[in-house]
Design a protein around this motif. Structure first.
Motif, short mmCIF file in Angstrom:
data_model
loop_
_atom_site.label_atom_id
_atom_site.label_comp_id
_atom_site.label_asym_id
_atom_site.label_seq_id
_atom_site.Cartn_x
_atom_site.Cartn_y
_atom_site.Cartn_z
N ARG A 175 -1.93 3.16 -5.48
CA ARG A 175 -0.95 2.15 -5.91
C ARG A 175 0.39 2.76 -6.25
O ARG A 175 1.45 2.23 -5.88
CB ARG A 175 -1.50 1.38 -7.13
CG ARG A 175 -0.54 0.31 -7.65
CD ARG A 175 -1.05 -0.35 -8.91
NE ARG A 175 -1.09 0.55 -10.06
CZ ARG A 175 -0.03 0.89 -10.80
NH1 ARG A 175 1.18 0.42 -10.50
NH2 ARG A 175 -0.17 1.70 -11.84
N VAL A 176 0.39 3.88 -6.97
CA VAL A 176 1.67 4.46 -7.43
C VAL A 176 2.32 5.37 -6.39
O VAL A 176 3.46 5.77 -6.56
CB VAL A 176 1.51 5.22 -8.77
CG1 VAL A 176 0.98 4.28 -9.85
CG2 VAL A 176 0.62 6.45 -8.63
N ASP B 73 4.40 0.39 -8.97
CA ASP B 73 3.92 0.62 -7.60
C ASP B 73 4.91 1.50 -6.83
O ASP B 73 6.12 1.42 -7.03
CB ASP B 73 3.77 -0.70 -6.86
CG ASP B 73 2.71 -1.62 -7.47
OD1 ASP B 73 2.05 -1.20 -8.43
OD2 ASP B 73 2.57 -2.76 -6.97
N THR B 74 4.36 2.29 -5.94
CA THR B 74 5.12 3.12 -4.96
C THR B 74 6.26 3.91 -5.61
O THR B 74 7.36 3.99 -5.07
CB THR B 74 5.68 2.24 -3.82
OG1 THR B 74 6.64 1.31 -4.34
CG2 THR B 74 4.57 1.47 -3.12
N GLU C 26 -5.74 3.65 -8.22
CA GLU C 26 -4.49 3.72 -8.97
C GLU C 26 -3.54 4.76 -8.38
O GLU C 26 -2.32 4.54 -8.32
CB GLU C 26 -4.77 4.05 -10.44
CG GLU C 26 -5.09 2.85 -11.30
CD GLU C 26 -3.85 1.99 -11.51
OE1 GLU C 26 -3.06 2.27 -12.42
OE2 GLU C 26 -3.67 1.02 -10.74
N ARG D 270 -1.24 8.56 1.81
CA ARG D 270 -1.30 7.11 1.81
C ARG D 270 -0.86 6.56 3.17
O ARG D 270 0.17 6.94 3.70
CB ARG D 270 -0.39 6.54 0.72
CG ARG D 270 -0.44 5.02 0.70
CD ARG D 270 0.36 4.38 -0.41
NE ARG D 270 0.36 2.93 -0.23
CZ ARG D 270 0.93 2.07 -1.06
NH1 ARG D 270 1.54 2.51 -2.15
NH2 ARG D 270 0.89 0.78 -0.82
N LYS E 189 4.13 6.32 -2.88
CA LYS E 189 4.94 5.73 -1.82
C LYS E 189 4.17 5.77 -0.50
O LYS E 189 3.30 6.64 -0.32
CB LYS E 189 6.25 6.50 -1.66
CG LYS E 189 7.18 6.44 -2.86
CD LYS E 189 8.41 7.30 -2.64
CE LYS E 189 9.34 7.28 -3.84
NZ LYS E 189 10.53 8.15 -3.66
#
Length: 259
Positions: A134-135, A107-108, A131, A258, A137
């Motif tokens: 999720r990854v 994550d991040t 997804e 994000r 930041k």
């Protein structure tokens, strides 16, 4: 046994890695520079390119970031991208076998995630974009370039039928309203950075995908019998024998940030 969508992708691209290495549409284009420029890079970023193919997007970003990672569902593409990186002496890129619906990263972890001319092959676009979120930041950016379908249902059906006949691994070109919905439901602020028409040379297009003869005949007929509105929207060019020469796909660069 019927193949899954992902198996169709692997079959379609596994034997054609070298063609995508040489394809001018994928290897070159002003859109690569536009993508890099739109990322607003500082040089400290970790970047992930999803469905990286022969690595062209990662290679475009590599000189301007800390490190690039690429994932692709087709092992032959991963091998080809790593070969190219080694031959060019590009040391800050790494390509792995991976699924857009289940990214092999924590994550991040990433400042920027990219995806170029590939999302129309994704089996579950909502899961894939989730997804991405999720990854990323907080404040991280998702840059997506892909073909899109017009909002008109008839034009939408036409272009998706055309692409699927040419390549059975094609899942869907989404409308921009659908992309907006998917981004926002996944926690990404949606922005359309740029839209343009991508000229497709018909013979190169079908040769690159190794389209079978029966499907090729269907494609020719579909283009020949298209409505005037379809012909105008996709700027179809036919020769004096009514044989297709080229047409345009609608392409967009989207930026999702994000929250």
């Amino acid at each position: 046994m019927l193949k899954t969508g992902k198996e169709k992708v692997q079959q379609q691209f596994g034997s054609k890695a070298e063609k995508y290495r040489e394809s001018s549409i994928h290897a070159k284009g002003a859109d690569l520079g536009l993508m890099v420029e739109s990322a607003g890079l500082s040089g400290k970023e970790n970047v992930l390119d999803i469905a990286s193919g022969a690595g062209h997007t990662a290679f475009a970003f590599a000189p301007f970031v800390k490190r690039c990672y690429g994932v692709d569902l087709t092992k032959e593409m991963v091998q080809e991208a790593n070969r190219i990186a080694k031959s060019r002496g590009i040391e800050n890129v790494e390509f792995l076998f991976g699924d857009a619906e289940d990214l092999p990263y924590p994550d991040t972890f990433f400042d920027v995630v990219t995806c170029r001319l590939a999302a129309h092959h994704f089996s579950n676009i909502k899961k894939s974009v989730s997804e991405v979120t999720r990854v990323l930041k907080p404040g991280g950016k998702f840059l997506l370039i892909d073909h899109y379908a017009p909002e008109d249902p008839v034009l939408d059906a036409f272009i998706n039928d055309l692409d699927h006949k040419r390549d059975p691994s094609h899942v869907r070109e989404f409308t921009l309203s659908k992309w907006c919905q998917v981004f926002e439901e996944s926690g990404l602020l949606y922005q359309e950075v740029s839209k343009w028409d991508l000229r497709i040379e018909f013979l190169d297009w079908v040769e690159r995908s190794a389209t079978p003869a029966d499907a090729l005949r269907e494609l020719v007929k579909l283009l020949q019998t298209a409505s005037p509105k379809c012909k105008k929207t996709f700027d179809m060019q036919l020769n004096e024998h009514d044989e297709p020469l080229s047409f345009c796909l609608k392409v967009v660069l989207l930026l999702g940030r994000r929250n």
